[in-house]
Structure formats: C-alpha cells, structure tokens
Design an enzyme around this catalytic site. Structure first.
Site, mmCIF file in Angstrom:
data_model
loop_
_atom_site.group_PDB
_atom_site.id
_atom_site.type_symbol
_atom_site.label_atom_id
_atom_site.label_comp_id
_atom_site.label_asym_id
_atom_site.label_seq_id
_atom_site.Cartn_x
_atom_site.Cartn_y
_atom_site.Cartn_z
ATOM 1 N N CYS A 153 58.609 -17.510 7.977
ATOM 2 C CA CYS A 153 59.262 -17.452 9.337
ATOM 3 C C CYS A 153 59.847 -16.394 9.773
ATOM 4 O O CYS A 153 59.098 -15.388 9.380
ATOM 5 C CB CYS A 153 60.186 -19.104 8.910
ATOM 6 N N ASP A 210 67.424 -22.049 5.791
ATOM 7 C CA ASP A 210 68.837 -22.523 6.643
ATOM 8 C C ASP A 210 69.700 -23.951 6.199
ATOM 9 O O ASP A 210 70.650 -24.344 6.123
ATOM 10 C CB ASP A 210 67.335 -24.271 7.258
HETATM 11 O O1 LIG Z 1 63.765 -21.505 9.127
HETATM 12 C C1 LIG Z 1 64.271 -20.770 8.927
HETATM 13 C C2 LIG Z 1 64.278 -20.756 11.409
HETATM 14 O O2 LIG Z 1 63.311 -22.139 11.535
HETATM 15 P P1 LIG Z 1 63.981 -22.603 13.161
HETATM 16 O O3 LIG Z 1 62.876 -21.897 13.403
HETATM 17 O O4 LIG Z 1 62.624 -23.747 13.318
HETATM 18 O O5 LIG Z 1 65.139 -22.839 13.372
HETATM 19 C C3 LIG Z 1 64.648 -19.524 8.955
HETATM 20 O O6 LIG Z 1 64.335 -19.234 7.874
HETATM 21 C C4 LIG Z 1 66.398 -20.079 8.590
HETATM 22 O O7 LIG Z 1 67.071 -20.880 9.861
HETATM 23 C C5 LIG Z 1 66.824 -18.511 8.452
HETATM 24 O O8 LIG Z 1 67.220 -17.473 9.566
HETATM 25 P P2 LIG Z 1 68.078 -16.945 10.049
HETATM 26 O O9 LIG Z 1 68.536 -15.843 8.583
HETATM 27 O O10 LIG Z 1 68.073 -16.299 11.462
HETATM 28 O O11 LIG Z 1 69.554 -17.466 9.964
#
Ligand SMILES: O=C(COP(=O)(O)O)[C@H](O)[C@H](O)COP(=O)(O)O
Length: 334
Positions: free
Chosen positions: A132, A201
């Site tokens: 991701c 998340d």
């Molecule tokens: O799973 C996702 C995003 O999912 P989506 O694209 O469905 O929002 C990321 O790994 C976390 O949110 C952490 O991101 P960060 O470290 O930027 O908070």
C-alpha cells in the site's frame, strides 16, 4: 431534538474527498478532518455557545461517518473537540482553532520522530518490501536515505486501488531503486528482501495491526521466510476503544473497484467482495515503530493506556459536545 446545522462547504467537501479516497491514508485523513473542523470553527456564525458547540459536533459527525477503519479520524476529531472551551462564541472559536493547529503540528512532528526511530532498523544495502502507501512507513525510509544508507525497495502494487504506484513514485523521488510487483509475486521476492515495512490504520490493544488488505498474508509469508515485519504507526493509530474489547470495523468498499460491471456480467452471477483492510495478529509482527519508540506488538497496550487512560469519549455524540474525559492524547501530546 438536535436539528442538523448547516455545515461549511469545506466540511462537506472534505467528507466527500475522504469517502471517495481523494484524501487517503490514515494520517492524511486525520489532518484533513482536523483542518475542516478549523474552517468550520473560524467561519461559524453561531449566535450562542450552545449553537456553536452543536455545529461543531455535527461537523465532526459528518467527517466521522466517511470511513470506518482508520482510528486516526475519530482520534483527530476527539482531540480537537475536547479542547473546545469557553463561555462565548469567540473564545470557543479560538480554542478550536488553537487545538487544530496543535494537532496538525503534532502530526508532522510525530511522523518525523517516528521516521528517525524507524530508520535505525535499516542498514546500508538493505532491501525493503512495502505494501500500500503509508506516509509513516515512507518517513522511515526517507530518514534512512538521508542518513546515507543505500536502500532498495520491492513495492507491492496493492490491488484494487494500486496505492503501490504512489509509494513507487515517492520512493523514486527519494532516489530509491524500485521493483514494482503484483501482489501475488510477494512470496517469490521475499528471499531477496531484508525487511517488510508497512503502515497501519489502527492498532488494537493486543498488538494486532489493521492495515490495507493483503498485509496479513504478507506478514505470514514474511514470517515463513524469516523476514522481519515492521509496522510504522504514530500513536494516533492506536485504537483506544479496543482497550475495552471493541472490534475494529473493516471497511467494505464498492465491488466496482475490483471489476467493472461489464466484466462482472461476462463472468456471471459471482459474488464479489472488496474488504479494504485486514487484521495481522501480533505474532506475525516484529515491531511497531511509533514516535515514542519501538514496541513489540504485545506491549503496545502500555503506551495505549498511558496516552488514553481507561475511558474514551465521543464528543460528536456527547450532548454538551465537550468530550469530558480521556481525549487528550490523540497525537501523542498536547
Ligand atoms: O492502509 C493504508 C491506506 O489505506 P487507504 O488507501 O484505503 O486509505 C495505509 O497503510 C495506512 O492508512 C497508513 O498510512 P499513513 O502512514 O499514511 O497514515
């Protein structure tokens, strides 16, 4: 009965952008939601403190209802609303805006501090596999690169939304050599990888990591291959309600993200499922890196208790809109 007050267009637009993933990733969602509350507060034309509080509560509710899994969103809303204080509208406006600024500054600081801590895990010549797109995870790689380490990355595409493309592009901007792979190739590449690095998340009190669908399978594969799994997650990702046993809701998104209607018709009457996140059990995670240091997943509960205490308010549902308790540590400090 509360009538729903009219909300600032910025709140409506931010809610739409979060729901439609124009703003995505847990940290960015929290930042955008806090900023929208700031605009709502600054432009409110409420005649009484009660009306102001009601409007702020409605704005928070609107933002809260956009996506269910990233706890950074309710943590941000709680942090801002719990600082709303004053006996007149002007003071209330000021305190909300101060709280929004503090929150957004803390978010940036926490990510920088976390990056410095996480960078210590990488040595010159290491290969990191990502899944991701996580700004917390990338902050660790950025800090490692800035300290002079040569890092290479194997980047999983991350179906169905392909956030791996964002990761690949940001890593290239850092000068990191990138190999982009389809998700199902991950196992084959793990023998050539030194670390798996992902974001989160939400993190539950037992150390389970809720992150983009595919994280759990990747962690199982990595454990099989002896590759350590590191989760980069600032403390705003800690889910305080899991302290009392609440399960984290897993978002299920539109199946048209998986396949278009025409292809679906060609296939026939197949059920299609599109869960956006999964749960990686703590036994498959080696470390959770936060701005307060690194934790084995099983001990993250100590940090969670320290930051949130035992009770968690939801000021957007609170009749006073104040959020009485346990709401001060959403971003790891006031
Ligand atoms: O799973 C996702 C995003 O999912 P989506 O694209 O469905 O929002 C990321 O790994 C976390 O949110 C952490 O991101 P960060 O470290 O930027 O908070």
């Amino acid at each position: 009965m509360d009538e729903t007050p009219e909300l600032h267009s910025d709140v409506e637009e931010t809610a739409r952008r979060i729901a439609e993933m124009e703003v995505r990733g847990a940290a960015s969602i929290a930042d955008a939601a806090a900023a929208a509350l700031g605009t709502q507060a600054a432009t409110a034309e409420s005649e009484t403190p009660e009306a102001f509080r009601r409007t702020m509560r409605a704005a928070a509710r609107r933002l809260y209802e956009t996506r269910p899994t990233a706890v950074s969103l309710p943590n941000a809303l709680r942090y801002v609303l719990s600082g709303m204080d004053g006996d007149d509208v002007e003071t209330l406006q000021t305190t909300v805006q101060q709280r929004v600024s503090a929150f957004r500054d803390d978010l940036d600081d926490a990510q920088d501090r976390l990056g410095q801590i996480g960078a210590g895990r990488f040595s010159d010549g290491d290969v990191v596999m990502t899944h991701c797109h996580s700004s917390d995870a990338l902050s660790c790689i950025e800090a490692a690169v800035e300290s002079g380490a040569d890092i290479e990355a194997v980047v999983k595409e991350t179906r169905p939304r392909k956030q791996g493309h964002i990761t690949a592009s940001e890593l290239r901007e850092l000068g990191v050599p990138v190999t982009l792979i389809v998700d199902s190739a991950a196992h084959s590449f793990l023998d050539d990888v030194d670390h798996v690095l992902v974001g989160a998340d939400s993190i539950a009190a037992d150390g389970s990591v809720i992150n983009k669908i595919g994280t759990a399978g990747l962690a199982v594969s990595a454990r099989d291959r002896g590759v350590p799994v590191v989760v980069a997650a600032q403390s705003i990702k800690l889910h305080p309600k899991t302290l009392t046993g609440t399960a984290v809701a897993i978002e299920r998104r539109d199946i048209r993200e998986v396949l278009d209607e025409e292809t679906h018709e060609d296939i026939g009457a197949a059920e299609v499922a599109n869960p956006a996140f999964d749960v990686t059990p703590p036994r498959h995670v080696d470390a959770i890196v936060t701005e307060h240091g690194q934790f084995p997943p099983e001990s993250i509960v100590t940090l969670m208790r320290e930051l949130f205490g035992d009770s968690v308010s939801e000021p957007w549902t609170d009749p006073d809109g104040t959020g009485a308790t346990g709401a001060s540590a959403a971003s790891g400090g006031e």
